[in-house]
Design an enzyme around this catalytic site. Sequence first.
Site, PDB file in Angstrom:
ATOM      1  N   LYS A   3       0.963  -1.100   0.122  1.00 46.93           N
ATOM      2  CA  LYS A   3       0.071   0.156   0.213  1.00 46.93           C
ATOM      3  C   LYS A   3       0.914   1.241  -0.153  1.00 46.93           C
ATOM      4  CE  LYS A   3      -4.434  -2.086   1.265  1.00 46.93           C
ATOM      5  NZ  LYS A   3      -5.563  -2.254   2.215  1.00 46.93           N
ATOM      6  N   ARG A  50      -3.429 -10.186   4.455  1.00 41.22           N
ATOM      7  CA  ARG A  50      -3.764 -10.237   3.307  1.00 41.22           C
ATOM      8  C   ARG A  50      -2.797  -9.863   2.305  1.00 41.22           C
ATOM      9  NH1 ARG A  50      -6.097  -6.845  -0.695  1.00 41.22           N
ATOM     10  NH2 ARG A  50      -7.470  -7.594  -2.058  1.00 41.22           N
TER      11      ARG A  50
HETATM   12  N1  LIG Z   1     -10.492  -7.123   3.616  1.00 49.38           N
HETATM   13  C1  LIG Z   1      -9.765  -6.453   2.681  1.00 49.38           C
HETATM   14  N2  LIG Z   1      -9.710  -6.153   1.478  1.00 49.38           N
HETATM   15  C2  LIG Z   1      -9.123  -5.586   0.536  1.00 49.38           C
HETATM   16  N3  LIG Z   1      -9.260  -5.359  -0.723  1.00 49.38           N
HETATM   17  C3  LIG Z   1      -8.393  -4.730  -1.417  1.00 49.38           C
HETATM   18  C4  LIG Z   1      -7.559  -3.771  -1.067  1.00 49.38           C
HETATM   19  C5  LIG Z   1      -6.665  -2.827  -1.755  1.00 49.38           C
HETATM   20  O1  LIG Z   1      -6.488  -3.487  -3.163  1.00 49.38           O
HETATM   21  P1  LIG Z   1      -5.427  -4.507  -3.410  1.00 49.38           P
HETATM   22  O2  LIG Z   1      -6.338  -5.679  -3.769  1.00 49.38           O
HETATM   23  O3  LIG Z   1      -4.709  -4.359  -4.743  1.00 49.38           O
HETATM   24  O4  LIG Z   1      -4.745  -4.986  -2.073  1.00 49.38           O
HETATM   25  N4  LIG Z   1      -7.279  -3.741   0.400  1.00 49.38           N
HETATM   26  C6  LIG Z   1      -8.016  -4.680   1.109  1.00 49.38           C
HETATM   27  C7  LIG Z   1      -7.938  -4.607   2.540  1.00 49.38           C
HETATM   28  O5  LIG Z   1      -6.982  -4.118   3.288  1.00 49.38           O
HETATM   29  N5  LIG Z   1      -8.776  -5.704   3.262  1.00 49.38           N
END
Ligand SMILES: Nc1nc2ncc(COP(=O)(O)O)nc2c(=O)[nH]1
Length: 282
Positions: free
Chosen positions: A224, A263
């Site tokens: 991020k 994640r």
């Molecule tokens: N639960 C959860 N889902 C997410 N989905 C997308 C992103 C940001 O985009 P990415 O898919 O490229 O990481 N961040 C999160 C997160 O921090 N937590």
Amino acid sequence: MISVDPANTNPHPARTLVMGVVNVTPNSFSDGGMWADPEVAIRHARDLVVDGADIIDVGGESTRPGTERTPEDEELRRVLPVVKALVADGVTVSVDTMRVSVAKAVIEAGASIINDVSGGKAEPDILNVVAEADVDYVLMHWRGQSSTMQSLVDYKDVVTDVISETSQQVDAAIAAGIDRERIIVDPGIGFSKTAEQNWQLIDAVDAFQQGFADLRVLWGVSRKRFLGELLAHNGQDRPALERDASTMALSTYFALHRAWCVRTHEVRGNRDAMDVVARLFS
Ligand SMILES: Nc1nc2ncc(COP(=O)(O)O)nc2c(=O)[nH]1
């Protein structure tokens, strides 16, 4: 000084899990376009499972700040073939969607987790869909769509406020009939938070997890922007694809603090780093 609050008795596994990210999108912030083709996405997901992913999170709509919404039929077209193939492999599949129609379809296809970054705020009926199905629900702290979220960063105290607002979202999920033990909370790092606020939330990992002591907590920091800013050089943020080592550092921190799951886009290095830390502190 890293200290683990002995009061952090969250009922989490000694081994923090890894959720591998597969964005079947052309425009996600770090890997946009790399896995846009479903067949390529399926192969990549299988590689992440070999690398140690316990869960694969399939996304069909970018949540990048400022991004326009993806039409729901397009989102579904992207994710459904990947979900079906991975379910057939026996993989625990999470789907990153805030839409009722997509949630219904992927649950039908065998997804085990609905990962709703809006925490039920974008389409509240999703709570009823989840309640009627036997799936887990990631409820992330969220204040608004990508187009507006970075203007929604006014907090009295970001830690207290995020805990309080997320608790309200949990109450709504339970009121809709979702069993408490099927809810996974996520502080939403990078969503309606400044870089400093992200660091404050991460620093307060024990407080956040104790705020939801009986719930699983998922942390999503992978690649991020606040990491890119920390590692900036000559006024240039570190590029997203060069933020995996910094992601691993935070994954080990979350493992040390007994988080349920992290994640991450890159799996093998994060898994290795977390296993080393777990050995030292086992
Ligand atoms: N639960 C959860 N889902 C997410 N989905 C997308 C992103 C940001 O985009 P990415 O898919 O490229 O990481 N961040 C999160 C997160 O921090 N937590």
